[in-house]
Design a protein around this motif. Structure first.
Motif, PDB file in Angstrom:
ATOM      1  N   ALA A  75       0.826  -1.205   0.000  1.00 54.42           N
ATOM      2  CA  ALA A  75       0.000   0.000   0.000  1.00 54.42           C
ATOM      3  C   ALA A  75       0.865   1.261   0.000  1.00 54.42           C
ATOM      4  CB  ALA A  75      -0.930  -0.003   1.215  1.00 54.42           C
ATOM      5  N   GLN A  76       1.945   1.260   0.768  1.00 50.34           N
ATOM      6  CA  GLN A  76       2.851   2.408   0.804  1.00 50.34           C
ATOM      7  C   GLN A  76       3.490   2.642  -0.554  1.00 50.34           C
ATOM      8  OE1 GLN A  76       3.341   4.525   3.357  1.00 50.34           O
ATOM      9  NE2 GLN A  76       4.688   5.763   2.048  1.00 50.34           N
ATOM     10  N   TRP A 129       0.945   4.134  -2.826  1.00 45.30           N
ATOM     11  CA  TRP A 129       0.645   5.511  -2.421  1.00 45.30           C
ATOM     12  C   TRP A 129       1.696   6.500  -2.919  1.00 45.30           C
ATOM     13  CZ3 TRP A 129      -3.420   8.017  -0.539  1.00 45.30           C
ATOM     14  CH2 TRP A 129      -3.224   9.287  -0.005  1.00 45.30           C
ATOM     15  N   GLU A 130       2.965   6.096  -2.894  1.00 49.91           N
ATOM     16  CA  GLU A 130       4.044   7.044  -3.188  1.00 49.91           C
ATOM     17  C   GLU A 130       4.528   7.011  -4.631  1.00 49.91           C
ATOM     18  OE1 GLU A 130       6.920   5.699  -0.366  1.00 49.91           O
ATOM     19  OE2 GLU A 130       7.758   4.167  -1.700  1.00 49.91           O
ATOM     20  N   LYS A 160      -1.683   5.364  -7.083  1.00 48.25           N
ATOM     21  CA  LYS A 160      -2.910   5.235  -6.291  1.00 48.25           C
ATOM     22  C   LYS A 160      -4.152   5.502  -7.140  1.00 48.25           C
ATOM     23  CE  LYS A 160      -2.163   9.897  -4.436  1.00 48.25           C
ATOM     24  NZ  LYS A 160      -1.814  10.669  -3.221  1.00 48.25           N
ATOM     25  N   TYR A 198      -7.477   3.162  -7.276  1.00 49.94           N
ATOM     26  CA  TYR A 198      -8.835   3.660  -7.025  1.00 49.94           C
ATOM     27  C   TYR A 198      -9.730   3.473  -8.254  1.00 49.94           C
ATOM     28  CZ  TYR A 198      -6.863   5.886  -2.848  1.00 49.94           C
ATOM     29  OH  TYR A 198      -6.245   6.122  -1.646  1.00 49.94           O
ATOM     30  N   GLU A 223      -7.474  -0.669  -0.892  1.00 51.04           N
ATOM     31  CA  GLU A 223      -8.207   0.598  -0.913  1.00 51.04           C
ATOM     32  C   GLU A 223      -8.320   1.175   0.502  1.00 51.04           C
ATOM     33  OE1 GLU A 223     -12.530   2.178  -2.506  1.00 51.04           O
ATOM     34  OE2 GLU A 223     -12.394   0.260  -1.452  1.00 51.04           O
TER      35      GLU A 223
END
Length: 201
Positions: free
Chosen positions: A160-161, A164-165, A174, A178, A200
């Motif tokens: 997830a990290q 995200w980045e 991300k 989504y 999510e």
């Protein structure tokens, strides 16, 4: 459009049809003449593929989904606790024969980062809710576990990290996640895809 808008005769030569289970769901290929919503059996959909060219860069690759045969995934995914009930819903797109070569070239380039064409059967549900094959011999881009971009199973927080980045020429990583989650929910609200929904959250 229903699951049975296009049903191929198994003995009939099909036009070029490709199954989308990732970005092809929310960003379809060009020159589509029909589509069938359905699901695959024997596969899991996982963020197990590096993206050096779309949702990441060569030095900071993002993560995108691929399909893995369930038995192969189970053999090396000790970090993955998601249930076998997860279903890979997607869309099978039939391409206008007049543009088949153009679309094949487009998809080969779009999926060049470690993906290989495989042939799959697409399943659907009839009016009674019974499962049956709706399309045979559909082409599908799969990032097999022996390709250089395959990353395999990562701890969910670390994955997830990374999503995200990361970002690349096609936008933030991300955003890909989504868009995919939203598209899968619209496609099959009753489906189980705990891996996507956990990421999510």
């Amino acid at each position: 459009m229903t699951f049975f808008d296009v049903v191929a005769d198994p003995g009939e030569e099909m036009t070029y049809t490709v199954f989308g289970y990732g970005s092809l769901i929310f960003k379809p290929p060009p020159h589509v003449i029909s589509e069938v919503h359905g699901f695959l059996k024997g596969y899991v959909r996982r963020f197990a593929q590096k993206s050096h060219d779309h949702r990441g860069t060569p030095d900071k690759p993002g993560r995108v989904v691929t399909l893995i045969h369930k038995e192969e995934w189970n053999a090396f995914s000790g970090l993955d606790a998601f249930p076998d009930e997860d279903i890979v819903w997607g869309i099978a797109y039939t391409i206008d024969p007049a543009y088949e070569k153009e679309v094949r070239d487009y998809l080969d380039y779009r999926e060049k980062d470690g993906y290989t064409l495989e042939t799959v059967d697409v399943w659907g549900l009839n009016a009674k809710g019974e499962e049956s094959i709706t399309l045979h011999g559909v082409r599908c881009y799969v990032g097999r576990n022996d390709n250089p971009s395959f990353i395999g199973s990562e701890p969910l927080d670390a994955l997830a990290q990374k999503i995200w980045e990361s970002g690349g020429p096609s936008g933030p990583n991300k955003e890909y996640l989504y868009n995919l989650v939203e598209a899968v929910r619209k496609l099959a609200p009753e489906s189980h895809d705990s891996h996507l929904y956990a990421l999510e959250r």
